[in-house]
Design an enzyme around this catalytic site. Structure first.
Site, PDB file in Angstrom:
ATOM      1  N   GLU A   1       6.757  -5.910  13.427  1.00  0.00           N
ATOM      2  CA  GLU A   1       5.474  -6.526  13.110  1.00  0.00           C
ATOM      3  C   GLU A   1       4.958  -5.917  11.802  1.00  0.00           C
ATOM      4  OE1 GLU A   1       1.114  -7.087  15.017  1.00  0.00           O
ATOM      5  OE2 GLU A   1       2.619  -6.066  16.233  1.00  0.00           O
TER       6      GLU A   1
ATOM      7  N   ASP B   1       8.843  -6.207   0.646  1.00  0.00           N
ATOM      8  CA  ASP B   1       7.688  -6.990   1.086  1.00  0.00           C
ATOM      9  C   ASP B   1       7.121  -7.626  -0.164  1.00  0.00           C
ATOM     10  OD1 ASP B   1       6.101  -7.688   3.541  1.00  0.00           O
ATOM     11  OD2 ASP B   1       4.504  -7.191   2.130  1.00  0.00           O
ATOM     12  N   SER B   2       6.877  -8.902  -0.105  1.00  0.00           N
ATOM     13  CA  SER B   2       6.493  -9.602  -1.326  1.00  0.00           C
ATOM     14  C   SER B   2       5.548 -10.742  -1.012  1.00  0.00           C
ATOM     15  CB  SER B   2       7.746 -10.127  -2.031  1.00  0.00           C
ATOM     16  OG  SER B   2       8.600 -10.768  -1.105  1.00  0.00           O
TER      17      SER B   2
ATOM     18  N   GLY C   1      10.572 -20.465  -0.592  1.00  0.00           N
ATOM     19  CA  GLY C   1       9.150 -20.122  -0.450  1.00  0.00           C
ATOM     20  C   GLY C   1       8.252 -20.882  -1.428  1.00  0.00           C
TER      21      GLY C   1
ATOM     22  N   ASP D   1       8.320 -20.933  -4.657  1.00  0.00           N
ATOM     23  CA  ASP D   1       8.903 -21.133  -5.992  1.00  0.00           C
ATOM     24  C   ASP D   1       8.455 -22.432  -6.693  1.00  0.00           C
ATOM     25  OD1 ASP D   1      10.232 -18.742  -6.168  1.00  0.00           O
ATOM     26  OD2 ASP D   1      12.153 -19.512  -5.458  1.00  0.00           O
TER      27      ASP D   1
ATOM     28  N   ARG E   1      11.116  -9.176  -7.876  1.00  0.00           N
ATOM     29  CA  ARG E   1      12.102  -8.370  -7.155  1.00  0.00           C
ATOM     30  C   ARG E   1      13.027  -7.655  -8.141  1.00  0.00           C
ATOM     31  NH1 ARG E   1      12.700 -12.356  -4.393  1.00  0.00           N
ATOM     32  NH2 ARG E   1      10.951 -11.990  -3.014  1.00  0.00           N
TER      33      ARG E   1
END
Ligand code: IMP
Length: 197
Positions: free
Chosen positions: A42, A71-72, A153, A155, A181
């Site tokens: 979680e 995490d992004s 996502g 993009d 990234r």
């Protein structure tokens, strides 16, 4: 100093997995949590870095393999930097990325205070319980109407500064070598170079 010959890429997101995999050296064996039957933890952190750290720790402790986690998310300035760390959860709440993007476009239009946005990635590598490194990468840009079919996502609605195409209109390699990234990975790479064979 020990050498890393395999890395668990701590994500269930296929787009992220592929990008991180392609950034890592070829001779390092890449392992997915899926292949080991490990679920995601979680995400209780309040920042990208808290979340990348908790994911890396979780997957490292489950697998005992050097773990790299990301995490992004997308931050939209006029939306108080939302969806941010909730980028993935927005997609769940609105019924998929296409709907989440429609929602962002609707809100940005309604607020009418510009389209500035950025993508951030926090990468954490867990070499062992004592050697943990986190680096952040950020790319600024703007929100655009949905364009392009590549990538994943959000993009299709993001154009990085200095470019005219959305991430989803770019060739995979062109996005890979400029995005958030990549920026985070390049910083991390300097610190882990000596550990990689
Ligand atoms: P999380 O880091 O697993 O919480 O998920 C981050 C969310 O942000 C994902 O759902 C992604 O789709 C989105 N995201 C992160 N990086 C990118 C990117 O490079 N392109 C598009 N969407 C992204």
């Amino acid at each position: 100093m020990y050498k890393i010959n395999k890395i668990l890429i701590g994500t269930h997101n296929k787009g992220k997995y592929k990008e991180i995999s392609d950034l890592l050296p070829r001779n390092v064996v890449k392992i997915s949590p899926l292949s080991l039957g490990i679920e995601s933890p979680e995400e209780t952190g309040k920042t990208f870095s808290e979340n990348s750290l908790l994911k890396a720790k979780f997957f490292y402790e489950k697998s005992n393999i050097v773990t790299l986690s990301d995490d992004s998310g997308l931050e939209v300035e006029c939306l108080n930097n939302e969806p941010g760390i909730y980028s993935s959860r927005w997609a769940d709440e609105f019924g998929g990325f296409d709907n989440a993007m429609t929602e962002i476009l609707k809100r940005v239009k309604k607020i009418n205070k510009g389209t500035k946005a950025s993508f951030t990635s926090s990468l954490t590598i867990y070499l062992d319980n004592k050697k943990i490194i986190t680096e952040i990468g950020k790319i600024n840009g703007k929100i655009s109407k949905k364009k392009g079919l590549n990538g994943f996502g959000y993009d299709p609605i993001f154009i990085p500064n200095g470019h005219t195409k959305t991430f989803a209109e770019m060739e995979y390699k062109d996005k890979l070598l400029i995005d958030h990234r990549y920026i985070a990975y390049k910083k991390l790479e300097k610190k882990i170079k000596n550990y990689i064979q």
